[in-house]
Scaffold this motif. Structure first.
Motif, PDB file in Angstrom:
ATOM      1  N   THR A  92      -1.052   6.588   5.661  1.00 15.33           N
ATOM      2  CA  THR A  92      -2.105   5.742   6.212  1.00 15.33           C
ATOM      3  C   THR A  92      -2.379   4.563   5.285  1.00 15.33           C
ATOM      4  OG1 THR A  92      -3.869   6.915   5.069  1.00 15.33           O
ATOM      5  CG2 THR A  92      -3.205   7.787   7.234  1.00 15.33           C
ATOM      6  N   LYS A  93      -3.203   3.648   5.746  1.00 18.49           N
ATOM      7  CA  LYS A  93      -3.614   2.512   4.911  1.00 18.49           C
ATOM      8  C   LYS A  93      -4.354   2.981   3.662  1.00 18.49           C
ATOM      9  CE  LYS A  93      -3.978  -0.897   8.675  1.00 18.49           C
ATOM     10  NZ  LYS A  93      -2.602  -0.951   8.905  1.00 18.49           N
ATOM     11  N   GLU A  94      -4.964   4.163   3.736  1.00 21.59           N
ATOM     12  CA  GLU A  94      -5.665   4.737   2.583  1.00 21.59           C
ATOM     13  C   GLU A  94      -4.705   5.486   1.661  1.00 21.59           C
ATOM     14  OE1 GLU A  94      -8.046   3.691   5.830  1.00 21.59           O
ATOM     15  OE2 GLU A  94      -6.651   5.376   5.877  1.00 21.59           O
ATOM     16  N   GLY A  95      -3.425   5.569   2.038  1.00 19.17           N
ATOM     17  CA  GLY A  95      -2.433   6.233   1.203  1.00 19.17           C
ATOM     18  C   GLY A  95      -2.292   7.720   1.437  1.00 19.17           C
ATOM     19  N   VAL A  96      -2.852   8.224   2.527  1.00 21.19           N
ATOM     20  CA  VAL A  96      -2.778   9.658   2.815  1.00 21.19           C
ATOM     21  C   VAL A  96      -1.443   9.968   3.500  1.00 21.19           C
ATOM     22  CG1 VAL A  96      -3.846  11.576   4.067  1.00 21.19           C
ATOM     23  CG2 VAL A  96      -5.283   9.782   3.046  1.00 21.19           C
ATOM     24  N   PRO A  97      -0.622  10.834   2.877  1.00 24.57           N
ATOM     25  CA  PRO A  97       0.681  11.148   3.464  1.00 24.57           C
ATOM     26  C   PRO A  97       0.614  12.320   4.442  1.00 24.57           C
ATOM     27  CG  PRO A  97       0.534  12.116   1.290  1.00 24.57           C
ATOM     28  CD  PRO A  97      -0.767  11.383   1.533  1.00 24.57           C
ATOM     29  N   SER A  98       1.561  12.351   5.362  1.00 23.18           N
ATOM     30  CA  SER A  98       1.745  13.484   6.268  1.00 23.18           C
ATOM     31  C   SER A  98       3.205  13.494   6.708  1.00 23.18           C
ATOM     32  CB  SER A  98       0.819  13.389   7.486  1.00 23.18           C
ATOM     33  OG  SER A  98       1.106  12.220   8.234  1.00 23.18           O
ATOM     34  N   LEU A  99       3.684  14.651   7.117  1.00 21.95           N
ATOM     35  CA  LEU A  99       5.060  14.766   7.580  1.00 21.95           C
ATOM     36  C   LEU A  99       5.209  14.062   8.923  1.00 21.95           C
ATOM     37  CD1 LEU A  99       7.905  15.998   7.215  1.00 21.95           C
ATOM     38  CD2 LEU A  99       7.064  17.986   8.486  1.00 21.95           C
ATOM     39  N   TYR A 100       6.188  13.176   9.034  1.00 14.93           N
ATOM     40  CA  TYR A 100       6.484  12.482  10.292  1.00 14.93           C
ATOM     41  C   TYR A 100       7.638  13.182  11.007  1.00 14.93           C
ATOM     42  CZ  TYR A 100       7.168   8.632  13.567  1.00 14.93           C
ATOM     43  OH  TYR A 100       7.283   7.868  14.712  1.00 14.93           O
ATOM     44  N   LEU A 101       8.708  13.452  10.268  1.00 16.90           N
ATOM     45  CA  LEU A 101       9.815  14.220  10.825  1.00 16.90           C
ATOM     46  C   LEU A 101      10.727  14.716   9.715  1.00 16.90           C
ATOM     47  CD1 LEU A 101      12.842  12.608  11.054  1.00 16.90           C
ATOM     48  CD2 LEU A 101      11.509  11.249  12.610  1.00 16.90           C
TER      49      LEU A 101
ATOM     50  N   GLY B  33       0.792  -1.225   0.000  1.00 17.61           N
ATOM     51  CA  GLY B  33       0.000   0.000   0.000  1.00 17.61           C
ATOM     52  C   GLY B  33       0.823   1.273   0.000  1.00 17.61           C
ATOM     53  N   VAL B  34       2.042   1.214  -0.534  1.00 21.47           N
ATOM     54  CA  VAL B  34       2.891   2.411  -0.576  1.00 21.47           C
ATOM     55  C   VAL B  34       2.384   3.333  -1.682  1.00 21.47           C
ATOM     56  CG1 VAL B  34       5.229   3.292  -0.907  1.00 21.47           C
ATOM     57  CG2 VAL B  34       4.884   1.072   0.219  1.00 21.47           C
ATOM     58  N   PRO B  35       1.999   4.566  -1.347  1.00 20.50           N
ATOM     59  CA  PRO B  35       1.536   5.502  -2.384  1.00 20.50           C
ATOM     60  C   PRO B  35       2.628   5.760  -3.424  1.00 20.50           C
ATOM     61  CG  PRO B  35       1.091   6.354  -0.169  1.00 20.50           C
ATOM     62  CD  PRO B  35       1.970   5.157  -0.009  1.00 20.50           C
ATOM     63  N   ALA B  36       2.241   5.898  -4.676  1.00 26.36           N
ATOM     64  CA  ALA B  36       3.198   6.092  -5.771  1.00 26.36           C
ATOM     65  C   ALA B  36       4.123   7.281  -5.510  1.00 26.36           C
ATOM     66  CB  ALA B  36       2.457   6.264  -7.093  1.00 26.36           C
ATOM     67  N   ALA B  37       3.597   8.361  -4.964  1.00 24.16           N
ATOM     68  CA  ALA B  37       4.399   9.566  -4.734  1.00 24.16           C
ATOM     69  C   ALA B  37       5.463   9.381  -3.649  1.00 24.16           C
ATOM     70  CB  ALA B  37       3.496  10.731  -4.358  1.00 24.16           C
ATOM     71  N   LEU B  38       5.343   8.330  -2.844  1.00 23.75           N
ATOM     72  CA  LEU B  38       6.285   8.105  -1.747  1.00 23.75           C
ATOM     73  C   LEU B  38       7.257   6.958  -2.020  1.00 23.75           C
ATOM     74  CD1 LEU B  38       3.967   8.487   1.393  1.00 23.75           C
ATOM     75  CD2 LEU B  38       5.301  10.241   0.197  1.00 23.75           C
TER      76      LEU B  38
ATOM     77  N   HIS C  82      13.544   0.450  -2.115  1.00 25.40           N
ATOM     78  CA  HIS C  82      13.296  -0.814  -1.412  1.00 25.40           C
ATOM     79  C   HIS C  82      12.128  -0.641  -0.442  1.00 25.40           C
ATOM     80  CE1 HIS C  82      16.382   1.369   0.963  1.00 25.40           C
ATOM     81  NE2 HIS C  82      15.596   1.034   1.959  1.00 25.40           N
ATOM     82  N   THR C  83      11.552  -1.776  -0.060  1.00 19.33           N
ATOM     83  CA  THR C  83      10.400  -1.789   0.836  1.00 19.33           C
ATOM     84  C   THR C  83      10.692  -2.780   1.951  1.00 19.33           C
ATOM     85  OG1 THR C  83       8.938  -1.316  -1.028  1.00 19.33           O
ATOM     86  CG2 THR C  83       7.901  -2.166   0.977  1.00 19.33           C
ATOM     87  N   ALA C  84      10.484  -2.345   3.195  1.00 16.66           N
ATOM     88  CA  ALA C  84      10.760  -3.207   4.344  1.00 16.66           C
ATOM     89  C   ALA C  84       9.530  -3.304   5.241  1.00 16.66           C
ATOM     90  CB  ALA C  84      11.947  -2.659   5.130  1.00 16.66           C
ATOM     91  N   PHE C  85       9.520  -4.354   6.043  1.00 17.80           N
ATOM     92  CA  PHE C  85       8.423  -4.599   6.971  1.00 17.80           C
ATOM     93  C   PHE C  85       8.986  -4.748   8.375  1.00 17.80           C
ATOM     94  CE2 PHE C  85       7.101  -5.857   2.798  1.00 17.80           C
ATOM     95  CZ  PHE C  85       5.848  -5.293   2.694  1.00 17.80           C
ATOM     96  N   LEU C  86       8.383  -3.996   9.315  1.00 19.56           N
ATOM     97  CA  LEU C  86       8.862  -3.910  10.687  1.00 19.56           C
ATOM     98  C   LEU C  86       7.669  -3.934  11.632  1.00 19.56           C
ATOM     99  CD1 LEU C  86      11.215  -3.277  12.717  1.00 19.56           C
ATOM    100  CD2 LEU C  86      10.739  -0.858  12.276  1.00 19.56           C
ATOM    101  N   GLU C  87       7.447  -5.055  12.271  1.00 19.37           N
ATOM    102  CA  GLU C  87       6.382  -5.190  13.276  1.00 19.37           C
ATOM    103  C   GLU C  87       5.046  -4.615  12.822  1.00 19.37           C
ATOM    104  OE1 GLU C  87       7.466  -4.194  17.268  1.00 19.37           O
ATOM    105  OE2 GLU C  87       9.100  -5.652  17.258  1.00 19.37           O
ATOM    106  N   GLY C  88       4.618  -4.975  11.622  1.00 25.80           N
ATOM    107  CA  GLY C  88       3.325  -4.528  11.118  1.00 25.80           C
ATOM    108  C   GLY C  88       3.348  -3.212  10.372  1.00 25.80           C
ATOM    109  N   TYR C  89       4.474  -2.543  10.344  1.00 20.62           N
ATOM    110  CA  TYR C  89       4.625  -1.282   9.621  1.00 20.62           C
ATOM    111  C   TYR C  89       5.442  -1.502   8.349  1.00 20.62           C
ATOM    112  CZ  TYR C  89       3.099   1.237  13.825  1.00 20.62           C
ATOM    113  OH  TYR C  89       2.388   1.717  14.891  1.00 20.62           O
ATOM    114  N   VAL C  90       5.252  -0.591   7.403  1.00 24.14           N
ATOM    115  CA  VAL C  90       6.034  -0.570   6.171  1.00 24.14           C
ATOM    116  C   VAL C  90       7.077   0.542   6.286  1.00 24.14           C
ATOM    117  CG1 VAL C  90       5.946  -0.224   3.664  1.00 24.14           C
ATOM    118  CG2 VAL C  90       4.012  -1.311   4.845  1.00 24.14           C
ATOM    119  N   LEU C  91       8.296   0.255   5.868  1.00 26.40           N
ATOM    120  CA  LEU C  91       9.336   1.280   5.754  1.00 26.40           C
ATOM    121  C   LEU C  91       9.728   1.324   4.285  1.00 26.40           C
ATOM    122  CD1 LEU C  91      11.653   0.500   8.821  1.00 26.40           C
ATOM    123  CD2 LEU C  91       9.733   2.096   8.689  1.00 26.40           C
TER     124      LEU C  91
END
Length: 156
Positions: free
Chosen positions: A138-147, A72-77, A81-90
């Motif tokens: 988000t799971k819906e693909g909505v981005p926001s600044l994390y840091l 579910g990685v949005p195209a713009a982001l 590579h794609t990684a998986f960490l305890e239920g999260y995507v990196l």
């Protein structure tokens, strides 16, 4: 010196614990990264994460687009590579300090991404490192600044 033999009970308990999938206290957090088999910067990022204490498993794949779509990685982001960490995507060159913060805070997001390949991000060494943003999505693909990450690699 006496010959010490384990008891049947000790052996059975050890086998049960080993088969349970339980990690001992202080064990490294598993991280699985899907990458192109020939990508050097992906290997550099994996090394960065190992050095930070994560137990990294590298999985070379021919079709990263399928992995990104499934995650579910949005195209713009998207990045390399794609990684998986305890239920999260990196996605991409997310620094270890951002992944550690993610695991401490456990926000209700799908994952984190560093779009593209910013010079100076983990695995992307080069002259003139640049500041870059780590984005949440988000799971819906909505981005926001994390840091924001400064050019020196520190949170800013």
């Amino acid at each position: 010196m006496a010959d010490v033999q384990p008891t049947r009970r000790t052996v059975l308990a050890a086998l049960a614990l080993a088969g349970s999938g339980a990690l001992p206290a202080g064990a490294a957090t598993p991280l699985t990264v899907y990458k192109d088999p020939t990508c050097g910067c992906c290997a550099g990022w994996a090394k960065h994460m190992r050095n930070a204490g994560f137990a990294v498993t590298e999985k070379p794949v021919a079709d990263l687009a399928e992995v990104k779509a499934r995650a579910g990685v949005p195209a713009a982001l998207q990045a390399c590579h794609t990684a998986f960490l305890e239920g999260y995507v990196l996605e991409g060159h997310v620094p270890a300090h951002a992944a550690e913060r993610l695991l401490r805070e456990r926000p209700a997001i799908a994952g984190l991404a560093v779009p593209g390949m910013p010079v100076g991000s983990p695995g992307m060494a080069g002259p003139d490192p640049e500041a870059y943003d780590v984005m949440a999505f988000t799971k819906e693909g909505v981005p926001s600044l994390y840091l924001r990450v400064r050019a020196d690699g520190m949170p800013g």
